[in-house]
Design a protein around this motif. Sequence first.
Motif, PDB file in Angstrom:
ATOM      1  N   LYS A 100       0.831  -1.206   0.000  1.00 17.98           N
ATOM      2  CA  LYS A 100       0.000   0.000   0.000  1.00 17.98           C
ATOM      3  C   LYS A 100       0.866   1.257   0.000  1.00 17.98           C
ATOM      4  O   LYS A 100       0.568   2.232  -0.690  1.00 17.98           O
ATOM      5  CB  LYS A 100      -0.929   0.000   1.218  1.00 17.98           C
ATOM      6  N   LYS A 101       1.937   1.241   0.790  1.00 17.00           N
ATOM      7  CA  LYS A 101       2.831   2.400   0.849  1.00 17.00           C
ATOM      8  C   LYS A 101       3.512   2.637  -0.489  1.00 17.00           C
ATOM      9  O   LYS A 101       3.669   3.783  -0.924  1.00 17.00           O
ATOM     10  CB  LYS A 101       3.879   2.197   1.945  1.00 17.00           C
ATOM     11  N   ILE A 102       3.921   1.554  -1.147  1.00 15.21           N
ATOM     12  CA  ILE A 102       4.567   1.684  -2.454  1.00 15.21           C
ATOM     13  C   ILE A 102       3.599   2.295  -3.461  1.00 15.21           C
ATOM     14  O   ILE A 102       3.944   3.227  -4.204  1.00 15.21           O
ATOM     15  CB  ILE A 102       5.054   0.313  -2.959  1.00 15.21           C
ATOM     16  N   ARG A 103       2.371   1.788  -3.496  1.00 10.76           N
ATOM     17  CA  ARG A 103       1.375   2.304  -4.438  1.00 10.76           C
ATOM     18  C   ARG A 103       1.065   3.768  -4.158  1.00 10.76           C
ATOM     19  O   ARG A 103       0.943   4.580  -5.084  1.00 10.76           O
ATOM     20  CB  ARG A 103       0.102   1.463  -4.350  1.00 10.76           C
ATOM     21  N   LEU A 104       0.937   4.112  -2.869  1.00 14.00           N
ATOM     22  CA  LEU A 104       0.630   5.494  -2.504  1.00 14.00           C
ATOM     23  C   LEU A 104       1.783   6.421  -2.853  1.00 14.00           C
ATOM     24  O   LEU A 104       1.569   7.558  -3.295  1.00 14.00           O
ATOM     25  CB  LEU A 104       0.322   5.581  -1.007  1.00 14.00           C
ATOM     26  N   SER A 105       3.019   5.943  -2.673  1.00 16.29           N
ATOM     27  CA  SER A 105       4.178   6.777  -3.002  1.00 16.29           C
ATOM     28  C   SER A 105       4.237   7.055  -4.502  1.00 16.29           C
ATOM     29  O   SER A 105       4.559   8.165  -4.928  1.00 16.29           O
ATOM     30  CB  SER A 105       5.473   6.102  -2.534  1.00 16.29           C
ATOM     31  N   VAL A 106       3.914   6.046  -5.318  1.00 17.56           N
ATOM     32  CA  VAL A 106       3.898   6.231  -6.775  1.00 17.56           C
ATOM     33  C   VAL A 106       2.812   7.224  -7.170  1.00 17.56           C
ATOM     34  O   VAL A 106       3.037   8.135  -7.979  1.00 17.56           O
ATOM     35  CB  VAL A 106       3.673   4.879  -7.487  1.00 17.56           C
ATOM     36  N   PHE A 107       1.621   7.068  -6.584  1.00 17.29           N
ATOM     37  CA  PHE A 107       0.507   7.972  -6.888  1.00 17.29           C
ATOM     38  C   PHE A 107       0.840   9.408  -6.484  1.00 17.29           C
ATOM     39  O   PHE A 107       0.572  10.361  -7.232  1.00 17.29           O
ATOM     40  CB  PHE A 107      -0.753   7.505  -6.157  1.00 17.29           C
ATOM     41  N   THR A 108       1.446   9.568  -5.303  1.00 16.85           N
ATOM     42  CA  THR A 108       1.807  10.905  -4.829  1.00 16.85           C
ATOM     43  C   THR A 108       2.835  11.550  -5.746  1.00 16.85           C
ATOM     44  O   THR A 108       2.732  12.732  -6.089  1.00 16.85           O
ATOM     45  CB  THR A 108       2.373  10.834  -3.396  1.00 16.85           C
ATOM     46  N   GLY A 109       3.828  10.776  -6.152  1.00 17.16           N
ATOM     47  CA  GLY A 109       4.858  11.307  -7.041  1.00 17.16           C
ATOM     48  C   GLY A 109       4.291  11.754  -8.377  1.00 17.16           C
ATOM     49  O   GLY A 109       4.626  12.833  -8.881  1.00 17.16           O
ATOM     50  N   ILE A 110       3.413  10.938  -8.957  1.00 21.74           N
ATOM     51  CA  ILE A 110       2.802  11.284 -10.245  1.00 21.74           C
ATOM     52  C   ILE A 110       1.914  12.515 -10.107  1.00 21.74           C
ATOM     53  O   ILE A 110       1.940  13.421 -10.954  1.00 21.74           O
ATOM     54  CB  ILE A 110       1.986  10.091 -10.781  1.00 21.74           C
ATOM     55  N   SER A 111       1.132  12.577  -9.027  1.00 19.36           N
ATOM     56  CA  SER A 111       0.218  13.703  -8.810  1.00 19.36           C
ATOM     57  C   SER A 111       0.976  15.017  -8.657  1.00 19.36           C
ATOM     58  O   SER A 111       0.595  16.041  -9.243  1.00 19.36           O
ATOM     59  CB  SER A 111      -0.637  13.452  -7.564  1.00 19.36           C
ATOM     60  N   CYS A 112       2.050  14.989  -7.875  1.00 18.36           N
ATOM     61  CA  CYS A 112       2.830  16.212  -7.652  1.00 18.36           C
ATOM     62  C   CYS A 112       3.506  16.682  -8.932  1.00 18.36           C
ATOM     63  O   CYS A 112       3.551  17.880  -9.224  1.00 18.36           O
ATOM     64  CB  CYS A 112       3.870  15.974  -6.564  1.00 18.36           C
ATOM     65  N   THR A 113       4.023  15.740  -9.702  1.00 14.57           N
ATOM     66  CA  THR A 113       4.667  16.094 -10.967  1.00 14.57           C
ATOM     67  C   THR A 113       3.651  16.689 -11.936  1.00 14.57           C
ATOM     68  O   THR A 113       3.922  17.695 -12.610  1.00 14.57           O
ATOM     69  CB  THR A 113       5.325  14.858 -11.601  1.00 14.57           C
ATOM     70  N   ALA A 114       2.465  16.078 -11.999  1.00 12.15           N
ATOM     71  CA  ALA A 114       1.412  16.573 -12.891  1.00 12.15           C
ATOM     72  C   ALA A 114       0.966  17.976 -12.486  1.00 12.15           C
ATOM     73  O   ALA A 114       0.762  18.852 -13.339  1.00 12.15           O
ATOM     74  CB  ALA A 114       0.227  15.616 -12.872  1.00 12.15           C
ATOM     75  N   THR A 115       0.819  18.196 -11.179  1.00 13.82           N
ATOM     76  CA  THR A 115       0.410  19.520 -10.691  1.00 13.82           C
ATOM     77  C   THR A 115       1.435  20.582 -11.054  1.00 13.82           C
ATOM     78  O   THR A 115       1.088  21.693 -11.482  1.00 13.82           O
ATOM     79  CB  THR A 115       0.221  19.486  -9.165  1.00 13.82           C
ATOM     80  N   LEU A 116       2.709  20.256 -10.885  1.00 13.59           N
ATOM     81  CA  LEU A 116       3.781  21.196 -11.225  1.00 13.59           C
ATOM     82  C   LEU A 116       3.732  21.569 -12.703  1.00 13.59           C
ATOM     83  O   LEU A 116       3.804  22.748 -13.068  1.00 13.59           O
ATOM     84  CB  LEU A 116       5.134  20.575 -10.880  1.00 13.59           C
ATOM     85  N   LEU A 117       3.574  20.564 -13.556  1.00 19.97           N
ATOM     86  CA  LEU A 117       3.536  20.818 -14.998  1.00 19.97           C
ATOM     87  C   LEU A 117       2.322  21.650 -15.396  1.00 19.97           C
ATOM     88  O   LEU A 117       2.421  22.561 -16.227  1.00 19.97           O
ATOM     89  CB  LEU A 117       3.530  19.483 -15.753  1.00 19.97           C
ATOM     90  N   VAL A 118       1.165  21.350 -14.791  1.00 14.03           N
ATOM     91  CA  VAL A 118      -0.058  22.096 -15.113  1.00 14.03           C
ATOM     92  C   VAL A 118       0.086  23.565 -14.736  1.00 14.03           C
ATOM     93  O   VAL A 118      -0.271  24.466 -15.509  1.00 14.03           O
ATOM     94  CB  VAL A 118      -1.273  21.472 -14.393  1.00 14.03           C
ATOM     95  N   LEU A 119       0.614  23.834 -13.546  1.00 11.16           N
ATOM     96  CA  LEU A 119       0.772  25.219 -13.104  1.00 11.16           C
ATOM     97  C   LEU A 119       1.760  25.985 -13.985  1.00 11.16           C
ATOM     98  O   LEU A 119       1.540  27.153 -14.324  1.00 11.16           O
ATOM     99  CB  LEU A 119       1.233  25.247 -11.643  1.00 11.16           C
ATOM    100  N   ILE A 120       2.849  25.320 -14.366  1.00  4.91           N
ATOM    101  CA  ILE A 120       3.827  25.975 -15.239  1.00  4.91           C
ATOM    102  C   ILE A 120       3.219  26.266 -16.615  1.00  4.91           C
ATOM    103  O   ILE A 120       3.426  27.341 -17.194  1.00  4.91           O
ATOM    104  CB  ILE A 120       5.089  25.097 -15.381  1.00  4.91           C
ATOM    105  N   LEU A 121       2.437  25.318 -17.136  1.00  6.35           N
ATOM    106  CA  LEU A 121       1.780  25.524 -18.427  1.00  6.35           C
ATOM    107  C   LEU A 121       0.758  26.659 -18.363  1.00  6.35           C
ATOM    108  O   LEU A 121       0.629  27.450 -19.306  1.00  6.35           O
ATOM    109  CB  LEU A 121       1.099  24.228 -18.879  1.00  6.35           C
ATOM    110  N   LEU A 122       0.043  26.745 -17.242  1.00  2.00           N
ATOM    111  CA  LEU A 122      -0.937  27.824 -17.081  1.00  2.00           C
ATOM    112  C   LEU A 122      -0.255  29.190 -17.066  1.00  2.00           C
ATOM    113  O   LEU A 122      -0.738  30.152 -17.675  1.00  2.00           O
ATOM    114  CB  LEU A 122      -1.726  27.620 -15.783  1.00  2.00           C
ATOM    115  N   VAL A 123       0.873  29.248 -16.358  1.00  2.00           N
ATOM    116  CA  VAL A 123       1.622  30.507 -16.317  1.00  2.00           C
ATOM    117  C   VAL A 123       2.089  30.892 -17.716  1.00  2.00           C
ATOM    118  O   VAL A 123       2.018  32.058 -18.128  1.00  2.00           O
ATOM    119  CB  VAL A 123       2.827  30.394 -15.359  1.00  2.00           C
ATOM    120  N   GLY A 124       2.566  29.893 -18.462  1.00  2.00           N
ATOM    121  CA  GLY A 124       3.021  30.173 -19.819  1.00  2.00           C
ATOM    122  C   GLY A 124       1.886  30.561 -20.749  1.00  2.00           C
ATOM    123  O   GLY A 124       2.022  31.469 -21.580  1.00  2.00           O
ATOM    124  N   PHE A 125       0.740  29.897 -20.605  1.00  2.00           N
ATOM    125  CA  PHE A 125      -0.399  30.153 -21.491  1.00  2.00           C
ATOM    126  C   PHE A 125      -1.008  31.534 -21.244  1.00  2.00           C
ATOM    127  O   PHE A 125      -1.425  32.225 -22.175  1.00  2.00           O
ATOM    128  CB  PHE A 125      -1.459  29.066 -21.281  1.00  2.00           C
TER     129      PHE A 125
END
Length: 216
Positions: A100-125
């Motif tokens: 469960k911890k492994i799965r949650l760590s993967v999900f957290t990592g993907i979510s944080c990376t996606a959020t970072l990219l979305v915010l940067i794209l919004l700033v650029g757009f």
Amino acid sequence: MALESLDQERTGRFIQSLRKELGLTQRQLAEKLMISDKTVSKWECGSGLPEISLLMPLCRELGINVNELLSGQRLSAADYQRKAEENIMSLMKEREESIKKIRLSVFTGISCTATLLVLILLVGFYAEVISLPVKALIIAFACLQFAAGLFVTMSMDREAGYFKCRSCGETFKPTWRAYIWGPHTITRRWFRCPKCGKFTGCKHVMSREEPDEQER
């Protein structure tokens, strides 16, 4: 084996009692097991439990079986099966929690990376309509959120299961410093084994007794 979930103090008192019954000092028992007397002292004080590789040798020296050692008491025939089932359930529970911890760590990592990219794209757009201070604030927030997510991901990955030495088979949890600075690939992290002292690529396993074919 989910040794950390067992009663360390009870097992330690049991080891001490059996050792004294046999008329052995901590040093004498340690010499028979080819370990330091400090390790035996740590067990008896309830500060730790024997590694998997030492369970059978220790039981032979004390004249008991592994189930009795992990239970911290002599077992009658009626209690033996019940305690064996409890120890097996403890192992299964530890494995499930690690997964469960492994799965949650993967999900957290993907979510944080996606959020970072979305915010940067919004700033650029919306670069032309967003003021410079607001841009800086959004980027700073995105970076902080990503850093926090990365920390949580690494924490869960480190705490999930154990790392197994490629040289001697020892299973252990690395220190934070070793985990952060240890070179790694997708399947291995390089640590200095606390038992044999060798710097090797260690595999991440879900429990102390997990066989090699189940390592990831």
